[in-house]
Design a protein around this motif. Structure first.
Motif, PDB file in Angstrom:
ATOM      1  N   SER A   1       8.063  -2.900   7.816  1.00 14.46           N
ATOM      2  CA  SER A   1       7.677  -2.227   9.060  1.00 14.46           C
ATOM      3  C   SER A   1       6.282  -2.656   9.491  1.00 14.46           C
ATOM      4  N   GLN A   2       5.449  -3.028   8.516  1.00 13.83           N
ATOM      5  CA  GLN A   2       4.084  -3.408   8.859  1.00 13.83           C
ATOM      6  C   GLN A   2       3.992  -4.878   9.305  1.00 13.83           C
ATOM      7  N   TYR A   3       4.740  -5.754   8.635  1.00  9.32           N
ATOM      8  CA  TYR A   3       4.512  -7.183   8.865  1.00  9.32           C
ATOM      9  C   TYR A   3       5.678  -7.926   9.513  1.00  9.32           C
ATOM     10  N   ALA A   4       6.889  -7.415   9.408  1.00  4.42           N
ATOM     11  CA  ALA A   4       8.021  -8.112  10.042  1.00  4.42           C
ATOM     12  C   ALA A   4       9.076  -7.078  10.439  1.00  4.42           C
ATOM     13  N   PRO A   5       8.778  -6.230  11.434  1.00  5.53           N
ATOM     14  CA  PRO A   5       9.717  -5.157  11.798  1.00  5.53           C
ATOM     15  C   PRO A   5      11.095  -5.689  12.202  1.00  5.53           C
TER      16      PRO A   5
ATOM     17  N   LEU B   1      -9.127   0.075  -5.896  1.00 11.79           N
ATOM     18  CA  LEU B   1     -10.288  -0.820  -5.872  1.00 11.79           C
ATOM     19  C   LEU B   1      -9.863  -2.279  -6.029  1.00 11.79           C
ATOM     20  N   ILE B   2      -8.829  -2.508  -6.866  1.00 11.50           N
ATOM     21  CA  ILE B   2      -8.374  -3.889  -7.101  1.00 11.50           C
ATOM     22  C   ILE B   2      -7.598  -4.424  -5.903  1.00 11.50           C
ATOM     23  N   ALA B   3      -6.677  -3.620  -5.389  1.00 16.68           N
ATOM     24  CA  ALA B   3      -5.830  -4.097  -4.288  1.00 16.68           C
ATOM     25  C   ALA B   3      -5.741  -3.013  -3.213  1.00 16.68           C
ATOM     26  N   PRO B   4      -6.792  -2.905  -2.382  1.00 17.48           N
ATOM     27  CA  PRO B   4      -6.854  -1.809  -1.413  1.00 17.48           C
ATOM     28  C   PRO B   4      -5.690  -1.788  -0.427  1.00 17.48           C
ATOM     29  N   MET B   5      -5.116  -2.960  -0.140  1.00 17.48           N
ATOM     30  CA  MET B   5      -4.031  -3.010   0.856  1.00 17.48           C
ATOM     31  C   MET B   5      -2.809  -2.202   0.417  1.00 17.48           C
TER      32      MET B   5
ATOM     33  N   VAL C   1      -1.081  -6.446  -4.550  1.00 20.91           N
ATOM     34  CA  VAL C   1      -1.804  -7.685  -4.890  1.00 20.91           C
ATOM     35  C   VAL C   1      -1.465  -8.767  -3.864  1.00 20.91           C
ATOM     36  N   MET C   2      -0.160  -8.878  -3.539  1.00 21.17           N
ATOM     37  CA  MET C   2       0.256  -9.912  -2.598  1.00 21.17           C
ATOM     38  C   MET C   2      -0.415  -9.718  -1.237  1.00 21.17           C
ATOM     39  N   LEU C   3      -0.413  -8.482  -0.741  1.00 16.12           N
ATOM     40  CA  LEU C   3      -1.012  -8.222   0.574  1.00 16.12           C
ATOM     41  C   LEU C   3      -2.517  -8.467   0.540  1.00 16.12           C
ATOM     42  N   SER C   4      -3.161  -8.049  -0.559  1.00 17.33           N
ATOM     43  CA  SER C   4      -4.615  -8.234  -0.650  1.00 17.33           C
ATOM     44  C   SER C   4      -4.962  -9.714  -0.736  1.00 17.33           C
ATOM     45  N   VAL C   5      -4.162 -10.480  -1.504  1.00 18.46           N
ATOM     46  CA  VAL C   5      -4.413 -11.924  -1.633  1.00 18.46           C
ATOM     47  C   VAL C   5      -4.208 -12.601  -0.277  1.00 18.46           C
ATOM     48  N   LEU C   6      -3.121 -12.242   0.414  1.00 16.88           N
ATOM     49  CA  LEU C   6      -2.840 -12.860   1.714  1.00 16.88           C
ATOM     50  C   LEU C   6      -3.916 -12.517   2.732  1.00 16.88           C
ATOM     51  N   LYS C   7      -4.419 -11.286   2.654  1.00 19.71           N
ATOM     52  CA  LYS C   7      -5.482 -10.906   3.593  1.00 19.71           C
ATOM     53  C   LYS C   7      -6.738 -11.726   3.305  1.00 19.71           C
ATOM     54  N   ALA C   8      -7.052 -11.868   2.010  1.00 22.26           N
ATOM     55  CA  ALA C   8      -8.234 -12.648   1.643  1.00 22.26           C
ATOM     56  C   ALA C   8      -8.083 -14.107   2.065  1.00 22.26           C
ATOM     57  N   MET C   9      -6.818 -14.613   2.067  1.00 23.82           N
ATOM     58  CA  MET C   9      -6.573 -16.004   2.458  1.00 23.82           C
ATOM     59  C   MET C   9      -6.481 -16.158   3.971  1.00 23.82           C
ATOM     60  N   GLY C  10      -6.547 -15.025   4.694  1.00 18.54           N
ATOM     61  CA  GLY C  10      -6.507 -15.074   6.154  1.00 18.54           C
ATOM     62  C   GLY C  10      -5.109 -15.233   6.722  1.00 18.54           C
ATOM     63  N   VAL C  11      -4.075 -15.066   5.891  1.00 21.75           N
ATOM     64  CA  VAL C  11      -2.702 -15.212   6.381  1.00 21.75           C
ATOM     65  C   VAL C  11      -2.298 -13.988   7.213  1.00 21.75           C
ATOM     66  N   ILE C  12      -2.772 -12.816   6.814  1.00 21.51           N
ATOM     67  CA  ILE C  12      -2.430 -11.599   7.578  1.00 21.51           C
ATOM     68  C   ILE C  12      -3.708 -10.921   8.074  1.00 21.51           C
TER      69      ILE C  12
ATOM     70  N   ASP D   1       7.393 -13.353   7.445  1.00 20.45           N
ATOM     71  CA  ASP D   1       8.819 -13.168   7.156  1.00 20.45           C
ATOM     72  C   ASP D   1       9.084 -13.457   5.680  1.00 20.45           C
ATOM     73  N   ALA D   2       8.439 -14.516   5.174  1.00 19.60           N
ATOM     74  CA  ALA D   2       8.625 -14.892   3.762  1.00 19.60           C
ATOM     75  C   ALA D   2       8.118 -13.790   2.829  1.00 19.60           C
ATOM     76  N   VAL D   3       6.980 -13.194   3.189  1.00 18.57           N
ATOM     77  CA  VAL D   3       6.429 -12.086   2.389  1.00 18.57           C
ATOM     78  C   VAL D   3       7.439 -10.938   2.342  1.00 18.57           C
ATOM     79  N   THR D   4       7.993 -10.628   3.502  1.00 11.89           N
ATOM     80  CA  THR D   4       8.928  -9.500   3.596  1.00 11.89           C
ATOM     81  C   THR D   4      10.212  -9.780   2.815  1.00 11.89           C
ATOM     82  N   ILE D   5      10.672 -11.034   2.871  1.00  4.98           N
ATOM     83  CA  ILE D   5      11.893 -11.388   2.127  1.00  4.98           C
ATOM     84  C   ILE D   5      11.612 -11.323   0.616  1.00  4.98           C
ATOM     85  N   GLY D   6      10.445 -11.859   0.222  1.00  5.93           N
ATOM     86  CA  GLY D   6      10.092 -11.857  -1.200  1.00  5.93           C
ATOM     87  C   GLY D   6      10.038 -10.443  -1.760  1.00  5.93           C
TER      88      GLY D   6
END
Lengths: 36, 379
Positions: B154-158, B221-225, B368-379, B134-139
């Motif tokens: 639509s992908q993370y907080a419909p 290549l840098i941020a595939p998400m 970048v945010m989505l790729s970082v969060l995925k790498a951190m296991g948040v999403i 939710d925080a990602v979507t608000i940001g």
């Protein structure tokens, strides 16, 4: 996350702007020829 | 006989009897959005279908968002699948001239700084107790870019799609009111009157054609998400710059964009059902969204001041405000403000560069945010 996110975005766009400079050097604008 | 008549009449009253106060509030909000779109001209292409969708979905017993309701079918087909925002992005790419940012590549950096509000708001939302997605979507409201906001929501907080979309589009239309006070507060009179010379045309057609291809590959290549967002906007731009597919370009920027905008708008309106939307959380989201866009402007102008110092006064810090993705509104705001303080100053082309940079910046920030969060296991 704040550092990685903001730093990552800035670093990525810095890199992209350098790539743009490189593209401009490799394929320079040739004045009137471009209009043809 | 009498009983049959009473039963029949009660059927006609059923809709009214099932009306809740939250439905009435949302019908009022729908009417307000219609007023803003039609009378005030604020983003009418979106606010009119959104407002009407909000009215439709708040009329009880019509079942428009039930399993086989027509709004549900549109919503499932285009929003849940993320198809609509991506199709819109092809149109945006086809409409956008990245020439100004290619003329002055440093303006790309302003497009990055103009997205910092996303991350600051994300942290604030987490501190306020919102869940990570939710925080990602608000940001991401801070991207000031409707399709990016809709894509992420639509992908993370419909469940937040309605409030964040309304916030994004409403605040985008309010950019001319929100930005000038911040620009004035953060700059000195001396900085605001700096004249920036118009550059000579220096970008070849080959560069313009290679730009979307190279940016897609590198960005992917840098941020595939974020590749769906970046890839679609760059596809549209490649079609435009190559000139080889004029029919497709015209369709992308006119017919496809128009049809999808209508369907997207009405789908977003359909998520604004009273019991779901009328909550204290919605007000907090709207407030955070406003803060995100203000913080973007603050960071952009401060970065502009930094460039002003580095270049020994050659960059007018006002152009930093155009680093947000509200294209081309914020560039026009910068031009207007710069001209107000110095009648010899024409900042438009430089501001357009920062603004076009902001278009890509918002996509890259989300990626970048989505790729970082995925790498951190948040999403």
């Amino acid at each position: 996350m704040l550092i990685v996110g903001m730093g990552g975005t800035l670093a990525t766009l810095t890199f992209m702007s350098l790539v743009m400079v490189l593209l401009k050097r490799l394929f320079p604008y040739k004045g009137e020829e471009e209009g043809k | 006989m009498q009983e049959a008549i009473i039963n029949g009449l009660s059927g006609l009253a059923a809709g009214t009897l099932n009306l809740q106060w939250s439905n009435l509030v949302m019908i009022g909000i729908g009417l307000m959005l219609l007023y803003l779109g039609i009378k005030k001209g604020f983003e009418p292409l979106l606010l009119v279908p959104i407002g009407f969708g909000a009215i439709l979905v708040n009329i009880p017993l019509a079942g428009l968002m039930d399993e086989h309701g027509f709004l549900r079918i549109i919503y499932d087909a285009g929003v849940i699948t993320e198809l609509f925002p991506l199709l819109i992005f092809i149109g945006i790419g086809a409409m956008t001239d990245f020439g100004p940012v290619l003329e002055n590549p440093y303006t790309f950096l302003l497009g990055a700084a103009g997205q910092f509000g996303i991350f600051l708001t994300l942290i604030l939302a987490l501190l306020l107790g919102f869940e990570a997605m939710d925080a990602v979507t608000i940001g991401i409201i801070g991207a000031c870019d409707g399709p990016t906001v809709i894509y992420v929501a639509s992908q993370y907080a419909p469940h937040l799609l309605g409030p964040v979309s309304v916030a994004a589009y409403s605040y985008m239309s309010l950019v001319p009111l929100l930005q000038p006070p911040i620009m004035k507060a953060l700059t000195t009179e001396k900085e605001r009157i700096i004249i920036m010379k118009a550059g000579r045309k220096s970008v070849s057609r080959t560069t313009k054609i290679l730009f979307p291809i190279v940016i897609t590959i590198l960005g992917g290549l840098i941020a595939p998400m974020g590749l769906p967002l970046l890839g679609t906007i760059m596809l549209g731009n490649l079609m435009r710059e190559s000139g080889a597919v004029a029919r497709l370009t015209k369709a992308a920027e006119n017919e496809i964009a128009s049809v999808v905008t209508l369907l997207l708008g009405i789908s977003i309106g359909a998520t604004m059902s009273g019991p779901v939307f009328v909550q204290s959380k919605t007000l907090i989201i709207l407030a955070l969204g406003l803060l995100a866009i203000c913080l973007d402007t603050v960071c952009g102008v401060l970065f502009g001041k930094l460039l002003c110092v580095i270049t020994k006064g050659k960059v007018n810090p006002l152009i930093g405000a155009a680093g947000i993705s509200a294209f081309p509104m914020s560039a026009r705001v910068v031009q207007k403000e710069g001209f107000k303080y110095n009648r010899k100053n024409y900042l438009l082309m430089h501001a357009m560069g920062a603004n076009a940079g902001g278009q890509i910046g918002s996509v890259m920030a989300a990626a970048v945010m989505l790729s970082v969060l995925k790498a951190m296991g948040v999403i």
